[in-house]
Design a protein around this motif. Structure first.
Motif, mmCIF file in Angstrom:
data_model
loop_
_atom_site.group_PDB
_atom_site.id
_atom_site.type_symbol
_atom_site.label_atom_id
_atom_site.label_comp_id
_atom_site.label_asym_id
_atom_site.label_seq_id
_atom_site.Cartn_x
_atom_site.Cartn_y
_atom_site.Cartn_z
ATOM 1 N N GLU A 1 12.574 -41.706 -56.055
ATOM 2 C CA GLU A 1 12.573 -40.289 -55.707
ATOM 3 C C GLU A 1 13.803 -39.962 -54.864
ATOM 4 N N HIS A 2 14.132 -40.858 -53.948
ATOM 5 C CA HIS A 2 15.337 -40.685 -53.128
ATOM 6 C C HIS A 2 16.590 -40.593 -54.004
ATOM 7 N N LYS A 3 16.682 -41.479 -54.997
ATOM 8 C CA LYS A 3 17.848 -41.467 -55.882
ATOM 9 C C LYS A 3 17.902 -40.189 -56.720
ATOM 10 N N MET A 4 16.749 -39.709 -57.158
ATOM 11 C CA MET A 4 16.722 -38.472 -57.931
ATOM 12 C C MET A 4 17.134 -37.276 -57.077
ATOM 13 N N VAL A 5 16.711 -37.279 -55.812
ATOM 14 C CA VAL A 5 17.112 -36.209 -54.898
ATOM 15 C C VAL A 5 18.626 -36.218 -54.708
ATOM 16 N N LEU A 6 19.186 -37.416 -54.480
ATOM 17 C CA LEU A 6 20.634 -37.519 -54.301
ATOM 18 C C LEU A 6 21.381 -37.040 -55.536
ATOM 19 N N ARG A 7 20.866 -37.406 -56.702
ATOM 20 C CA ARG A 7 21.552 -37.022 -57.933
ATOM 21 C C ARG A 7 21.513 -35.509 -58.137
ATOM 22 N N ALA A 8 20.365 -34.916 -57.858
ATOM 23 C CA ALA A 8 20.257 -33.466 -58.013
ATOM 24 C C ALA A 8 21.191 -32.745 -57.053
ATOM 25 N N LEU A 9 21.270 -33.220 -55.809
ATOM 26 C CA LEU A 9 22.165 -32.595 -54.834
ATOM 27 C C LEU A 9 23.623 -32.772 -55.240
ATOM 28 N N THR A 10 23.946 -33.942 -55.821
ATOM 29 C CA THR A 10 25.307 -34.188 -56.297
ATOM 30 C C THR A 10 25.671 -33.233 -57.435
ATOM 31 N N LEU A 11 24.678 -32.877 -58.240
ATOM 32 C CA LEU A 11 24.915 -31.958 -59.352
ATOM 33 C C LEU A 11 25.050 -30.509 -58.896
ATOM 34 N N GLY A 12 24.890 -30.286 -57.599
ATOM 35 C CA GLY A 12 25.104 -28.943 -57.066
ATOM 36 C C GLY A 12 23.850 -28.155 -56.783
ATOM 37 N N VAL A 13 22.684 -28.770 -56.935
ATOM 38 C CA VAL A 13 21.429 -28.071 -56.641
ATOM 39 C C VAL A 13 21.287 -27.922 -55.127
ATOM 40 N N SER A 14 20.969 -26.729 -54.650
ATOM 41 C CA SER A 14 20.816 -26.509 -53.217
ATOM 42 C C SER A 14 19.547 -27.170 -52.704
ATOM 43 N N GLU A 15 19.519 -27.476 -51.390
ATOM 44 C CA GLU A 15 18.343 -28.099 -50.800
ATOM 45 C C GLU A 15 17.124 -27.188 -50.917
ATOM 46 N N GLU A 16 17.338 -25.873 -50.720
ATOM 47 C CA GLU A 16 16.223 -24.939 -50.802
ATOM 48 C C GLU A 16 15.607 -24.933 -52.196
ATOM 49 N N ARG A 17 16.466 -24.884 -53.213
ATOM 50 C CA ARG A 17 15.980 -24.850 -54.586
ATOM 51 C C ARG A 17 15.268 -26.142 -54.954
ATOM 52 N N LEU A 18 15.828 -27.275 -54.527
ATOM 53 C CA LEU A 18 15.216 -28.563 -54.844
ATOM 54 C C LEU A 18 13.893 -28.730 -54.115
#
Length: 289
Positions: free
Chosen positions: A105-122
């Motif tokens: 889950e940690h790795k998926m969070v990092l990947r999503a943030l790297t792709l430009g997804v904001s913390e609020e949206r995620l």
């Protein structure tokens, strides 16, 4: 040989055969709802994993990502990009794959943030607050690579990682090994390991909560006993396969002997007391799947 092909492969969902059906009960879980919300909000972050079908080159077996596969189907998706495993044995693959556990889950969070997804949206997609999301993002800060590798496919509370950070790397590895050996990943067990950690194996400023009524000598004794138990269990694990094979071969040999009329007659005349036990072994072999 690499465990996966290097390029993602676009496939239609109809080309992918799941290993099992996702039940309505599973679809009603919080985990399924989180995955569904995440895919609807930001798309598929972690591709599903498939293996090529030996008999049909146009078909693939779904190894990892059954919930994601079901969400894609429910959303009307027709195609998806897949990771192709070069190991088509699901059992072997499942032993090495990192499930949607805490570290994945940690790795998926990092990947999503790297792709430009904001913390609020995620955070909205995962149905968690910003603080929890930030803690998931920093999950492995202060955790050595070896301990993270040992715990990569385990369900562990975020608090347990905060506890591990108070230990120096070598002690983190020992604690992770004890967790795996004892199959205990609770916060209380992590706290007990911290309490049993000598001060020279703690990072600067870390002070574990001391349990009332337990002296340092008793904690050291418990730690030593745990280490001895860990070594004994590892010895059993190392020899289990060979021992099991020896027992199977011995059982088969005894079963053939008992089915021999001459041997059976000899046992009935001279060693009648052993005959019931030999017959039980034969019965056990006959019912083994």
């Amino acid at each position: 040989m690499a465990a996966f092909e290097r390029e993602l492969l676009p496939l239609t969902l109809s080309q992918i055969a799941p290993l099992y059906l996702v039940t309505p009960q599973t679809k009603a879980t919080v985990k399924y709802a989180q995955i569904a919300a995440s895919i609807c909000e930001i798309g598929l972050v972690e591709p599903i994993v498939v293996a090529r079908d030996r008999d049909n080159p146009n078909m693939y077996t779904l190894l990892d990502g059954h919930l994601r596969y079901e969400v894609l189907k429910a959303n009307g998706r027709v195609t998806t990009s897949c990771i192709v495993s070069t190991d088509d044995e699901a059992f072997t693959y499942n032993k090495r794959i990192s499930r949607l556990a805490t570290i994945q889950e940690h790795k998926m969070v990092l990947r999503a943030l790297t792709l430009g997804v904001s913390e609020e949206r995620l955070a909205n997609a995962l149905n968690i607050n910003i603080k929890t999301l930030q803690e998931k993002r920093r999950l492995l800060d202060g955790i050595c690579d070896e301990a993270a590798e040992l715990l990569k496919d385990k369900q562990i509370a975020l608090t347990s990682f905060r506890i591990l950070r108070k230990m120096k790397p070598m002690r983190q590895i020992e604690a992770a090994q004890l967790m795996v050996t004892m199959n205990k990943y609770t916060i209380n067990y992590a706290r007990s390991l911290l309490a049993a950690t000598p001060d020279n194996q703690l990072i600067a400023g870390a002070s574990p909560k001391r349990f009332k009524g337990i002296s340092r000598e008793q904690i050291t004794l418990m730690e030593r006993e745990s280490a001895n138990l860990e070594r004994q269990m590892r010895l059993v694990e190392d020899s289990y396969g060979v021992d099991h094979l020896d027992l199977v071969l011995a059982r088969g040999y005894i079963s053939r002997l008992v089915r021999n009329e001459r041997v059976l007659k000899y046992l009935a005349l001279h060693h009648k007391e052993y005959l019931p036990e030999f017959e039980k072994i034969t019965e056990t072999e006959n019912v083994t799947p």
